[in-house]
Design an enzyme around this catalytic site. Sequence first.
Site, PDB file in Angstrom:
ATOM      1  N   TYR A  30      -2.284  -0.735  10.189  1.00 38.48           N
ATOM      2  CA  TYR A  30      -2.120  -1.172   8.892  1.00 38.48           C
ATOM      3  C   TYR A  30      -1.049  -0.865   8.037  1.00 38.48           C
ATOM      4  O   TYR A  30      -0.213  -1.477   7.523  1.00 38.48           O
ATOM      5  CB  TYR A  30      -3.557  -0.529   8.194  1.00 38.48           C
ATOM      6  CG  TYR A  30      -3.662  -0.818   6.786  1.00 38.48           C
ATOM      7  CD1 TYR A  30      -4.280  -2.182   6.056  1.00 38.48           C
ATOM      8  CD2 TYR A  30      -3.367   0.260   5.753  1.00 38.48           C
ATOM      9  CE1 TYR A  30      -4.415  -2.371   4.610  1.00 38.48           C
ATOM     10  CE2 TYR A  30      -3.536  -0.059   4.308  1.00 38.48           C
ATOM     11  CZ  TYR A  30      -4.028  -1.042   4.031  1.00 38.48           C
ATOM     12  OH  TYR A  30      -4.307  -1.458   2.670  1.00 38.48           O
ATOM     13  N   SER A  34       0.894  -1.273  -0.016  1.00 42.78           N
ATOM     14  CA  SER A  34       0.183  -0.058   0.214  1.00 42.78           C
ATOM     15  C   SER A  34       1.024   1.358  -0.015  1.00 42.78           C
ATOM     16  O   SER A  34       2.036   1.116   0.237  1.00 42.78           O
ATOM     17  CB  SER A  34      -0.879  -0.005   1.161  1.00 42.78           C
ATOM     18  OG  SER A  34      -1.629   1.032   1.390  1.00 42.78           O
TER      19      SER A  34
HETATM   20  N1  LIG Z   1      -8.737  -0.462  -1.848  1.00 44.94           N
HETATM   21  C1  LIG Z   1      -7.435   0.266  -1.571  1.00 44.94           C
HETATM   22  O1  LIG Z   1      -7.888   1.531  -1.267  1.00 44.94           O
HETATM   23  C2  LIG Z   1      -6.160  -0.143  -1.269  1.00 44.94           C
HETATM   24  C3  LIG Z   1      -5.194   0.676  -1.103  1.00 44.94           C
HETATM   25  C4  LIG Z   1      -3.916   0.034  -0.760  1.00 44.94           C
HETATM   26  C5  LIG Z   1      -3.737  -1.098  -0.738  1.00 44.94           C
HETATM   27  N2  LIG Z   1      -4.857  -2.098  -0.839  1.00 44.94           N
HETATM   28  C6  LIG Z   1      -4.537  -3.529  -0.489  1.00 44.94           C
HETATM   29  O2  LIG Z   1      -5.121  -4.140  -1.682  1.00 44.94           O
HETATM   30  C7  LIG Z   1      -5.430  -5.548  -1.381  1.00 44.94           C
HETATM   31  C8  LIG Z   1      -6.696  -5.941  -1.860  1.00 44.94           C
HETATM   32  O3  LIG Z   1      -7.931  -4.978  -1.305  1.00 44.94           O
HETATM   33  P1  LIG Z   1      -9.069  -4.512  -2.006  1.00 44.94           P
HETATM   34  O4  LIG Z   1      -9.171  -3.046  -1.829  1.00 44.94           O
HETATM   35  O5  LIG Z   1      -9.338  -5.353  -3.210  1.00 44.94           O
HETATM   36  O6  LIG Z   1     -10.088  -5.053  -0.758  1.00 44.94           O
HETATM   37  P2  LIG Z   1     -11.432  -6.156  -0.754  1.00 44.94           P
HETATM   38  O7  LIG Z   1     -11.866  -5.785   0.804  1.00 44.94           O
HETATM   39  O8  LIG Z   1     -12.425  -5.816  -1.849  1.00 44.94           O
HETATM   40  O9  LIG Z   1     -10.582  -7.460  -0.892  1.00 44.94           O
HETATM   41  C9  LIG Z   1      -9.945  -8.170   0.067  1.00 44.94           C
HETATM   42  C10 LIG Z   1     -10.148  -9.525  -0.097  1.00 44.94           C
HETATM   43  O10 LIG Z   1      -9.296 -10.272   0.734  1.00 44.94           O
HETATM   44  C11 LIG Z   1      -9.920 -11.467   1.396  1.00 44.94           C
HETATM   45  N3  LIG Z   1      -9.697 -11.786   2.630  1.00 44.94           N
HETATM   46  C12 LIG Z   1      -9.575 -11.052   3.654  1.00 44.94           C
HETATM   47  N4  LIG Z   1      -9.035 -11.852   4.988  1.00 44.94           N
HETATM   48  C13 LIG Z   1      -8.682 -12.996   4.352  1.00 44.94           C
HETATM   49  C14 LIG Z   1      -8.130 -14.145   4.952  1.00 44.94           C
HETATM   50  N5  LIG Z   1      -7.765 -14.197   6.282  1.00 44.94           N
HETATM   51  N6  LIG Z   1      -7.708 -15.213   4.214  1.00 44.94           N
HETATM   52  C15 LIG Z   1      -8.291 -15.242   2.727  1.00 44.94           C
HETATM   53  N7  LIG Z   1      -8.663 -14.077   2.073  1.00 44.94           N
HETATM   54  C16 LIG Z   1      -8.874 -12.950   2.910  1.00 44.94           C
HETATM   55  C17 LIG Z   1     -11.515 -10.779   1.427  1.00 44.94           C
HETATM   56  O11 LIG Z   1     -12.642 -11.766   1.513  1.00 44.94           O
HETATM   57  C18 LIG Z   1     -11.527 -10.091   0.112  1.00 44.94           C
HETATM   58  O12 LIG Z   1     -12.066 -10.725  -0.998  1.00 44.94           O
HETATM   59  C19 LIG Z   1      -5.465  -5.598   0.138  1.00 44.94           C
HETATM   60  O13 LIG Z   1      -4.242  -6.201   0.464  1.00 44.94           O
HETATM   61  C20 LIG Z   1      -5.319  -4.092   0.347  1.00 44.94           C
HETATM   62  O14 LIG Z   1      -4.695  -3.868   1.449  1.00 44.94           O
HETATM   63  C21 LIG Z   1      -6.224  -1.672  -1.222  1.00 44.94           C
END
Ligand SMILES: NC(=O)c1ccc[n+]([C@@H]2O[C@H](COP(=O)([O-])OP(=O)(O)OC[C@H]3O[C@@H](n4cnc5c(N)ncnc54)[C@H](O)[C@@H]3O)[C@@H](O)[C@H]2O)c1
Length: 259
Positions: free
Chosen positions: A159, A146
Amino acid sequence: MRFKDKVVIVTGATGGIGSKAVEAFLKEGASVVASDLDAEKLNDLDRELRCSDRMITLAGDITKGATHNAIVDLAVESFGGLDVALNNAGISHNVVRLPLIEDELARRVIDVDLMAVFLAMKAQLPVMAKQYKEAERTGSIINVASAAGLVAAPLMSVYSAAKHGVIGLTKSAAAEYAKHGIRINSICPAFTKTAMVESFFETSDNNREQATKSLTKGMPMGRMGEISEIISGILFAADPSNSFMTGHSIAIDGGLTAI
Ligand SMILES: NC(=O)c1ccc[n+]([C@@H]2O[C@H](COP(=O)([O-])OP(=O)(O)OC[C@H]3O[C@@H](n4cnc5c(N)ncnc54)[C@H](O)[C@@H]3O)[C@@H](O)[C@H]2O)c1
């Protein structure tokens, strides 16, 4: 068809970024093992995206080493190896000052966002290294960190700490495996339109418009990211022709960490 005949693992495969990554890798010719904690959503994704027999799903918790072993075994047994691993699943916590984060939630965030990346690479690296040793088959690992792993994230301290840790793991593992045919990079998105950001809105005292403004006020582009913009970066990092880039943290953040 940049990933024709390649075998790809995606965790967090039903989430905003994960589901579009699965779709993109399939479109580019790969076979995909898609994994997520949410078995029901995984079934929905399977129904939605099934491309002949190029996709298999596995429901499991990424905080358990056994889940990663099962995912890797499935890739090898069903598709004949492992070329790309996208360690993407993650969670966040409520947007509050450090003392207000519950201990249990902090531990869960460290477990899901950091320990799980360690466990994932622990399962993936020996298989990729063996493939390289035996057949010069190269591998690529992309850990989703991130922008909060590159700079401070006030009110998101645990986080941010976990994501800084992901970048440390990525760099160190990249150095360890650079001579073993494996490239390891991390992707560092800033606020992108997924369920994770939706949860910030839900816990915010402001209305959606004000909350969006406050999230994006430090971003030179002044807007949130689109999922497709994160997927472009993931495909770039994974692309076998991008063969000299390893140990890098690619910020896809509208300029947030540039200032
Ligand atoms: N959306 C943002 O703004 C953003 C910014 C920076 C980083 N990220 C990172 O991107 C990645 C994807 O996030 P996203 O935005 O698509 O969020 P999201 O919530 O849509 O997807 C996250 C997924 O991870 C799965 N998950 C959570 N805990 C789990 C576990 N213990 N075992 C297996 N699966 C699990 C959830 O079921 C979900 O499908 C994450 O690592 C997040 O930290 C997102």
